[in-house]
Enzyme design. Sequence first.
Site, short mmCIF file in Angstrom:
data_model
loop_
_atom_site.label_atom_id
_atom_site.label_comp_id
_atom_site.label_asym_id
_atom_site.label_seq_id
_atom_site.Cartn_x
_atom_site.Cartn_y
_atom_site.Cartn_z
N SER A 44 -7.08 -1.61 4.10
CA SER A 44 -5.80 -1.46 3.42
C SER A 44 -4.61 -1.40 4.36
O SER A 44 -3.48 -1.72 3.96
CB SER A 44 -5.82 -0.19 2.56
N HIS A 249 -0.66 5.90 3.48
CA HIS A 249 -0.58 4.51 3.92
C HIS A 249 0.84 4.18 4.36
O HIS A 249 1.80 4.81 3.90
CB HIS A 249 -1.01 3.56 2.80
#
Length: 267
Positions: A44, A249
């Site tokens: 990711s 993230h």
Amino acid sequence: MKMSRLVAFSSSLLLGAALALTGAGVANADSSAAAVDYVALGDSYSSGVGSGSYDGSSCKRSSRAYPALWAAANSPSSFDFAACSGARTNDVTGGQLGRLNASTDLVSISIGGNDAGFADVMTTCVLQSEATCLSRIATARAYVDSTLPGRLDSVYSAIRSKAPSAQVVVLGYPRFYQLGGSCIAGLSEKERSAINGASDHLNTATAKRAADHGFTFGDVRATFTGHEICSGSSWLHSVNWLNIGESYHPTAAGQSGGYLPVFKSAL
């Protein structure tokens, strides 16, 4: 040979910038860019989770992720975006490496965080006690010592086998917290320090395996310094209860300001 094509590509960009003052050199830059076949692999952090503007697939590939940004700026002859949210080492070997071939010139990859149980570490630390958090981090570190190197070796060996002439850039992970920062609630300072230490531990292991395979390691910790969670200018999402998958993230700024410069400097 393939490596010389990347060198020629970089050199032509410098030449093109100089000749642009006289209106010449555009064709040279374009033709060199056309010589690069680029494949972006990984998890990711390479697919761009957290940066928005996704492609609609379950992999959540973003046009704001560093591979897509580099490709948009440099117009390689081919760009295959295979990185996928949630990917582990076996997902790369089992589902992403088919994008590589003997003509591949450039490969980027971030992998290993999911194998080490990153998501479970953060969930445990957010929802459970400090002692449980620290214990889970210790388990993750032990995995990085005992099991992850072999898994990374399998991935890196397979990449070299399928793309024997490619330049391979392995991207690491940022530290997540600025210690002594602006966060008041949430994790304790001891937990934040332990999480940062675990990230460092993972980066050290990954860099060693990358170097042993002749790959370049891109360390993003310096570019993210001053932009960690609790910094007041974070390039990382903290816990997002409305979109839990984006928690921890990089934001779009983290991709463009944290990852992209490191990737470019590795070429």
